[in-house]
Design an enzyme around this catalytic site. Structure first.
Site, PDB file in Angstrom:
ATOM      1  N   ASP A   1      17.854  47.151  15.172  1.00 24.88           N
ATOM      2  CA  ASP A   1      16.786  47.583  14.460  1.00 24.88           C
ATOM      3  C   ASP A   1      15.569  46.898  15.028  1.00 24.88           C
ATOM      4  O   ASP A   1      14.839  46.141  14.467  1.00 24.88           O
ATOM      5  CB  ASP A   1      16.856  47.151  13.155  1.00 24.88           C
ATOM      6  CG  ASP A   1      15.541  47.944  12.527  1.00 24.88           C
ATOM      7  OD1 ASP A   1      15.547  47.558  11.114  1.00 24.88           O
ATOM      8  OD2 ASP A   1      14.906  48.681  12.840  1.00 24.88           O
TER       9      ASP A   1
ATOM     10  N   GLN B   1       3.773  39.137  18.377  1.00 26.44           N
ATOM     11  CA  GLN B   1       3.107  40.393  18.328  1.00 26.44           C
ATOM     12  C   GLN B   1       1.977  40.536  17.372  1.00 26.44           C
ATOM     13  O   GLN B   1       1.669  39.535  16.513  1.00 26.44           O
ATOM     14  CB  GLN B   1       4.125  41.395  17.805  1.00 26.44           C
ATOM     15  CG  GLN B   1       5.032  40.768  16.902  1.00 26.44           C
ATOM     16  CD  GLN B   1       6.712  41.328  16.694  1.00 26.44           C
ATOM     17  OE1 GLN B   1       6.833  42.407  17.320  1.00 26.44           O
ATOM     18  NE2 GLN B   1       7.196  40.633  15.688  1.00 26.44           N
TER      19      GLN B   1
ATOM     20  N   ASP C   1      16.152  38.011  13.702  1.00 27.08           N
ATOM     21  CA  ASP C   1      14.825  38.531  14.008  1.00 27.08           C
ATOM     22  C   ASP C   1      14.138  37.374  14.603  1.00 27.08           C
ATOM     23  O   ASP C   1      13.918  36.239  14.244  1.00 27.08           O
ATOM     24  CB  ASP C   1      13.973  39.026  12.835  1.00 27.08           C
ATOM     25  CG  ASP C   1      12.772  39.783  13.526  1.00 27.08           C
ATOM     26  OD1 ASP C   1      12.948  41.191  13.131  1.00 27.08           O
ATOM     27  OD2 ASP C   1      12.052  39.509  14.038  1.00 27.08           O
TER      28      ASP C   1
ATOM     29  N   GLU D   1      10.130  49.026  19.528  1.00 27.59           N
ATOM     30  CA  GLU D   1      10.258  49.815  20.930  1.00 27.59           C
ATOM     31  C   GLU D   1      10.270  49.057  22.119  1.00 27.59           C
ATOM     32  O   GLU D   1      10.062  47.717  22.071  1.00 27.59           O
ATOM     33  CB  GLU D   1       9.002  50.588  21.255  1.00 27.59           C
ATOM     34  CG  GLU D   1       8.524  51.564  20.007  1.00 27.59           C
ATOM     35  CD  GLU D   1       8.220  52.744  20.112  1.00 27.59           C
ATOM     36  OE1 GLU D   1       8.517  53.562  18.871  1.00 27.59           O
ATOM     37  OE2 GLU D   1       7.504  53.053  21.082  1.00 27.59           O
TER      38      GLU D   1
ATOM     39  N   PRO E   1       8.428  41.617  23.050  1.00 27.23           N
ATOM     40  CA  PRO E   1       9.930  40.904  22.805  1.00 27.23           C
ATOM     41  C   PRO E   1      11.150  41.785  22.808  1.00 27.23           C
ATOM     42  O   PRO E   1      12.353  41.397  22.965  1.00 27.23           O
ATOM     43  CB  PRO E   1       9.800  40.196  21.555  1.00 27.23           C
ATOM     44  CG  PRO E   1       8.998  40.937  20.753  1.00 27.23           C
ATOM     45  CD  PRO E   1       8.130  41.391  21.598  1.00 27.23           C
TER      46      PRO E   1
HETATM   47  N1  SAM Z   1      12.444  50.450  12.414  1.00 27.27           N
HETATM   48  C1  SAM Z   1      11.444  49.926  13.386  1.00 27.27           C
HETATM   49  C2  SAM Z   1      11.446  50.668  14.507  1.00 27.27           C
HETATM   50  O1  SAM Z   1      12.203  51.425  14.782  1.00 27.27           O
HETATM   51  O2  SAM Z   1      10.371  50.534  15.463  1.00 27.27           O
HETATM   52  C3  SAM Z   1      11.823  48.636  13.741  1.00 27.27           C
HETATM   53  C4  SAM Z   1      11.543  47.362  12.626  1.00 27.27           C
HETATM   54  S1  SAM Z   1      11.738  45.892  12.695  1.00 27.27           S
HETATM   55  C5  SAM Z   1      10.197  45.264  12.029  1.00 27.27           C
HETATM   56  C6  SAM Z   1      11.521  45.465  14.393  1.00 27.27           C
HETATM   57  C7  SAM Z   1      12.033  44.099  14.590  1.00 27.27           C
HETATM   58  O3  SAM Z   1      12.268  43.945  15.751  1.00 27.27           O
HETATM   59  C8  SAM Z   1      10.564  43.102  14.535  1.00 27.27           C
HETATM   60  O4  SAM Z   1      10.559  42.557  13.208  1.00 27.27           O
HETATM   61  C9  SAM Z   1      10.642  42.247  15.710  1.00 27.27           C
HETATM   62  O5  SAM Z   1      10.109  40.914  15.517  1.00 27.27           O
HETATM   63  C10 SAM Z   1      11.962  42.411  16.112  1.00 27.27           C
HETATM   64  N2  SAM Z   1      12.493  42.306  17.679  1.00 27.27           N
HETATM   65  C11 SAM Z   1      11.883  42.519  18.633  1.00 27.27           C
HETATM   66  N3  SAM Z   1      12.315  42.050  19.722  1.00 27.27           N
HETATM   67  C12 SAM Z   1      13.267  41.246  19.362  1.00 27.27           C
HETATM   68  C13 SAM Z   1      14.378  40.356  19.901  1.00 27.27           C
HETATM   69  N4  SAM Z   1      14.379  40.174  21.278  1.00 27.27           N
HETATM   70  N5  SAM Z   1      15.149  39.795  19.179  1.00 27.27           N
HETATM   71  C14 SAM Z   1      15.158  39.882  17.780  1.00 27.27           C
HETATM   72  N6  SAM Z   1      14.223  40.567  16.871  1.00 27.27           N
HETATM   73  C15 SAM Z   1      13.379  41.251  17.793  1.00 27.27           C
END
Ligand code: SAM
Length: 276
Positions: free
Chosen positions: A156, A32, A107, A159, A163
């Site tokens: 967490d 990303q 993550d 959207e 990924p």
């Molecule tokens: N609180 C935020 C929101 O509601 O949008 C989310 C914060 S957190 C930084 C979101 C995390 O999801 C990112 O660090 C991203 O790398 C992770 N992420 C996205 N797809 C993922 C997957 N398939 N497996 C694990 N982590 C994932």
């Protein structure tokens, strides 16, 4: 001095804009577009693919509300998983529960973890705790490799783009169900009813197809689209609305409280209609 503003487009014709003081990082990771910026209003802010992820000033709302309703509903949440959450905020809140013996964070993007530790230390503070295990992997894969393992799983994620798309599919909720112990429960952030009503409706339908108890609650997160943010909880046995809130201890929080535990599940009617 020329002013520099960042605008997050929340729909094709609406967004929020904020004045920037400085840009610390701008990097296309393997997954990303990552930016870490300093804003006048909200302090340090993490952006992924142009979307606000978390900010110094309002992060406590979201991180407390992902973690505490479930952890004060499950009577013995020893083993907890966070899917996503690379900024560490949910992990920090989980560590406030002495019953938690192990908190695993998975993550997909190690750069989020690295830059959150460097620029958001008060959010990422728990990532080095001895009870915490940090894994860089796809959460979807992790849950399929860890059946009947966790008491509570918290999703967490970003959207459902990039990924995170697969983290919002029906198969994912079955995978979550299988990764939970026989009395486990999970919670996922499920976006906002103003611009993502269909997502909330569909996730609620998909979770109800898997879990016997499904509850939706909300909180005010000013830097997220519309500011009205929802969470969906699926449980095999324990119901957050049957908790004796007088038995919930006051802990170090700024949004969640024993009084708010059940109140958060009282939905505005237009949101109730999405999850009936
Ligand atoms: N609180 C935020 C929101 O509601 O949008 C989310 C914060 S957190 C930084 C979101 C995390 O999801 C990112 O660090 C991203 O790398 C992770 N992420 C996205 N797809 C993922 C997957 N398939 N497996 C694990 N982590 C994932």
């Amino acid at each position: 001095m020329t002013e520099i503003w960042f605008t997050e487009k929340q729909t094709d014709h609406y967004g929020i804009t904020m004045k920037l003081k400085e840009t610390y990082v701008r990097e296309q990771t393997d997954f990303q577009d990552l930016a870490m910026v300093e804003t006048e209003e909200w302090g340090t802010m993490l952006l992924l693919d142009g979307m606000v992820m978390t900010t110094d000033k309002d992060e406590f709302v979201y991180h407390e509300m992902v973690a505490h309703p479930a952890l004060f509903t499950h009577p013995n949440p020893e083993h907890v998983l966070v899917v996503g959450g690379g900024d560490g905020g949910v992990i920090r809140e989980i560590l406030k529960h002495p019953k938690v013996k192990r908190a695993v964070l998975v993550d997909i993007d190690g750069k989020v973890i690295e830059y959150s530790k460097r620029y958001l230390p008060q959010i990422a503070s728990g990532l080095d705790d001895p009870r915490v295990e940090v894994i860089v992997n796809d959460g979807f894969m992790h849950i399929h490799d860890h059946k009947n393992t966790y008491d509570v799983i918290m999703v967490d994620s970003t959207e459902p783009v990039g990924p995170a798309v697969q983290l919002f599919t029906r198969g994912f909720y079955q995978g979550i169900y299988d990764a939970l112990k026989e009395d486990g429960m999970f919670v996922a952030q499920t976006d906002n009813p103003w611009f993502k009503a269909d997502l909330i409706r569909n996730v609620n339908r998909d979770v109800k197809a898997v879990f016997p108890i499904v509850r939706t609650y909300w909180a005010n997160v000013p830097t997220y689209p519309s500011g009205l943010w929802t969470f969906t909880l699926g449980s095999k046995k324990y119901d957050p609305l049957e908790v004796d809130e007088s038995a919930i201890p006051e802990i170090d929080t700024k949004y969640y409280s024993p009084r708010l535990h059940k109140a958060a599940f009282v939905l505005p009617k237009f949101v109730e209609d999405l999850v009936k």
